[in-house]
Enzyme design. Structure first.
Site, PDB file in Angstrom:
ATOM      1  N   THR A  67       0.754   4.010  -8.828  1.00  0.00           N
ATOM      2  CA  THR A  67       1.969   3.725  -8.057  1.00  0.00           C
ATOM      3  C   THR A  67       3.043   3.439  -8.659  1.00  0.00           C
ATOM      4  O   THR A  67       3.025   2.636  -9.903  1.00  0.00           O
ATOM      5  CB  THR A  67       1.543   2.484  -7.035  1.00  0.00           C
ATOM      6  OG1 THR A  67       0.380   2.783  -6.227  1.00  0.00           O
ATOM      7  CG2 THR A  67       2.505   2.207  -6.117  1.00  0.00           C
ATOM      8  N   PRO A 124       7.513   1.685  -8.658  1.00  0.00           N
ATOM      9  CA  PRO A 124       8.356   0.945  -7.694  1.00  0.00           C
ATOM     10  C   PRO A 124       9.043   1.776  -6.522  1.00  0.00           C
ATOM     11  O   PRO A 124       9.263   1.220  -5.469  1.00  0.00           O
ATOM     12  CB  PRO A 124       9.448   0.398  -8.636  1.00  0.00           C
ATOM     13  CG  PRO A 124       8.571   0.388  -9.855  1.00  0.00           C
ATOM     14  CD  PRO A 124       7.785   1.609 -10.023  1.00  0.00           C
ATOM     15  N   GLY A 127       5.596   4.196  -4.010  1.00  0.00           N
ATOM     16  CA  GLY A 127       4.666   3.678  -3.132  1.00  0.00           C
ATOM     17  C   GLY A 127       3.496   4.482  -2.975  1.00  0.00           C
ATOM     18  O   GLY A 127       3.155   4.889  -4.159  1.00  0.00           O
ATOM     19  N   GLU A 155     -12.100   6.263  -3.766  1.00  0.00           N
ATOM     20  CA  GLU A 155     -11.363   5.049  -3.734  1.00  0.00           C
ATOM     21  C   GLU A 155     -11.210   4.687  -2.346  1.00  0.00           C
ATOM     22  O   GLU A 155     -11.472   3.386  -2.150  1.00  0.00           O
ATOM     23  CB  GLU A 155      -9.949   5.277  -4.320  1.00  0.00           C
ATOM     24  CG  GLU A 155      -9.164   4.042  -4.158  1.00  0.00           C
ATOM     25  CD  GLU A 155      -7.604   4.203  -4.819  1.00  0.00           C
ATOM     26  OE1 GLU A 155      -6.852   3.125  -4.560  1.00  0.00           O
ATOM     27  OE2 GLU A 155      -7.279   5.180  -5.324  1.00  0.00           O
ATOM     28  N   GLN A 166      -9.562 -17.968  14.239  1.00  0.00           N
ATOM     29  CA  GLN A 166      -9.363 -18.497  15.542  1.00  0.00           C
ATOM     30  C   GLN A 166     -10.466 -19.064  15.872  1.00  0.00           C
ATOM     31  O   GLN A 166     -10.535 -20.366  16.571  1.00  0.00           O
ATOM     32  CB  GLN A 166      -8.948 -17.279  16.526  1.00  0.00           C
ATOM     33  CG  GLN A 166      -8.487 -18.068  17.978  1.00  0.00           C
ATOM     34  CD  GLN A 166      -7.107 -18.807  17.841  1.00  0.00           C
ATOM     35  OE1 GLN A 166      -6.420 -18.618  16.873  1.00  0.00           O
ATOM     36  NE2 GLN A 166      -6.794 -19.523  18.657  1.00  0.00           N
ATOM     37  N   GLY A 197      -4.325   1.651  -1.918  1.00  0.00           N
ATOM     38  CA  GLY A 197      -5.203   3.095  -1.859  1.00  0.00           C
ATOM     39  C   GLY A 197      -4.558   3.859  -0.820  1.00  0.00           C
ATOM     40  O   GLY A 197      -5.358   4.810  -0.148  1.00  0.00           O
ATOM     41  N   GLY A 198      -3.565   3.824  -0.529  1.00  0.00           N
ATOM     42  CA  GLY A 198      -2.612   4.620   0.619  1.00  0.00           C
ATOM     43  C   GLY A 198      -2.593   3.706   1.818  1.00  0.00           C
ATOM     44  O   GLY A 198      -3.370   3.353   2.575  1.00  0.00           O
ATOM     45  N   GLU A 229      -0.251   4.163   7.449  1.00  0.00           N
ATOM     46  CA  GLU A 229       0.663   5.246   8.023  1.00  0.00           C
ATOM     47  C   GLU A 229       0.557   6.569   7.011  1.00  0.00           C
ATOM     48  O   GLU A 229       0.493   7.735   7.830  1.00  0.00           O
ATOM     49  CB  GLU A 229       2.139   4.447   7.766  1.00  0.00           C
ATOM     50  CG  GLU A 229       2.390   3.621   8.610  1.00  0.00           C
ATOM     51  CD  GLU A 229       1.808   2.063   8.241  1.00  0.00           C
ATOM     52  OE1 GLU A 229       1.516   1.268   9.070  1.00  0.00           O
ATOM     53  OE2 GLU A 229       1.607   1.951   7.039  1.00  0.00           O
TER      54      GLU A 229
END
Length: 389
Positions: free
Chosen positions: A128, A130, A133, A243, A337, A364-365, A368
């Site tokens: 990854t 900067p 992503g 992964e 909760q 790991g992705g 989206e």
């Protein structure tokens, strides 16, 4: 015991691992969470116990066991109140080391895979960036060949074990004009001139070391190219299935732990003259979450079984991570909760678990990105293929 996938030997391993974690790891978790540093001695103890070598060849010190031993390791690591510690362990054993084993030549395996299995060296996988992503193909780090060396320039971020590591497995573009066809994989010692790592401050995973790494004219020998030049992207894609399954298993395991802890709490917590596990609204909420988690677990195990046979399960692994991380977040939110104000207190495990779990749909992705990958496979009928060896 799920006899479809787990044998008596698997369960004996689980018990041995549980005992080891309670004795050797749990007493140090709070310190590591506060300092953000996992002490080096524990890596060696994991190596001595064979935990780093579960899935690796015996010729390099591994145990060559089926992937359900790995499942057990991942599940139990989620139940000791530090997903950050768990991440440091599995990022070394199944991100960095997977590439060493798959693409490393014999020298690399002897000099790096063997000490990684023994716990004498720690690795990190650097993908990854900067500006990129989840867009692996959009990376900007370059590796330009000059004579018998490669010169690497660029940066990586969100790298687990980025400061702890003794070596990096680095993806860089050897032919920037070729896009994803110009990516190659390299092995890099972390003590080389021009390498710098900055530790990042995170919402969760506090015990793990996550770093931004800069490469400024770093020179590495040409023999540190892993696999073939230009084949880095298919190598990365091929290993993403493992992964993503790892992160799916992590998710169902931490959600299961949250449910178990919360049901026990509810059986002892009284309100209006009875324990709160007798209130129908709360009971039904927990049952709904338990059902979702069990569905994820069954699907994840089935995908692991196929991967264990050598099948290419990129679609199933992507689905597993997408669904399991979402279910885990929803489950842990509800479990917190159920504890009321105590769920918000740091002395109870749900507060940390809530923070730690939130990285699931990101690392790991992102969810989206995973939905778009699945859209291409399901709607556009795109057929991804494994790297040709």
């Amino acid at each position: 015991m799920n006899s479809l996938y787990f044998t008596e030997d698997h369960e004996l391993f689980r018990k041995s691992l549980q005992d080891f974690l309670q004795k050797e790891v749990v007493p140090h978790i709070e310190k590591w969470e506060k300092t953000g540093t996992i002490e080096r001695f524990i890596w060696k103890k994991f190596g001595d116990m064979g935990f780093f070598g579960l899935a690796y060849p015996e010729s390099y010190g591994g145990l060559n066991l089926d992937l359900f031993y790995t499942v057990i390791l991942l599940e139990e690591l989620q139940k000791i109140k530090s997903s950050g510690f768990a991440a440091a362990i599995w990022a070394h054993a199944y991100l960095a080391m997977t590439h060493l084993n798959a693409e490393g030549d014999e020298r690399i395996k002897q000099d790096y895979l063997v000490p990684s299995i023994s716990g004498d060296k720690i690795g990190a996988l650097c993908l990854t960036e900067p500006f990129g992503g989840s867009d692996v193909a959009g990376m900007r780090t370059t590796a330009i060949k000059r004579g018998n060396k490669y010169i690497i320039n660029g940066s990586k971020t969100f790298i687990t074990n980025g400061v702890y590591a003794d070596y990096y497995v680095v993806a860089a573009k050897t032919s920037p004009d070729l896009g994803n066809k110009g990516i190659s994989m390299f092995l890099m010692d972390t003590n080389l001139k021009g390498v710098s790592a900055t530790k990042l401050d995170k919402l969760g995973w506090r015990a793990s070391d996550t770093a931004e790494i800069a490469f400024d004219n770093v020179e590495i020998p040409e023999e540190n190219l892993m696999g073939e030049e230009g084949k880095g992207f298919p190598y990365i894609m091929q290993h993403f299935a493992l992964e993503r399954l790892i992160m799916a298993i992590n998710a169902h395991a931490r959600a299961e732990y949250a449910i178990e802890y919360t049901i026990d709490y509810m059986s002892n917590r009284e309100a209006f003259g009875r324990t709160i596990d007798k209130f129908q609204a709360l009971r039904h909420t927990m049952v709904d979450h338990a059902t979702d988690v069990e569905h994820c677990k069954v699907f994840n195990y089935a995908a692991v079984a196929r991967l264990n046979k050598g099948e290419y399960v990129v679609k199933e692994a992507t689905m597993a991570k997408l669904k399991s991380t979402k279910v885990a977040d929803e489950t842990i939110y509800s479990c917190l909760q159920m504890l009321g104000g105590y769920g918000y207190m740091e002395e109870y495990p749900l507060a940390r678990l809530f923070r730690d779990s939130r990285l699931g749909p990101i690392g790991g992705g992102t969810s989206e990105i995973l939905r778009e990958i699945l859209s291409k496979m399901i709607i556009d009928k795109q057929n991804y293929q494994p790297a040709v060896k």
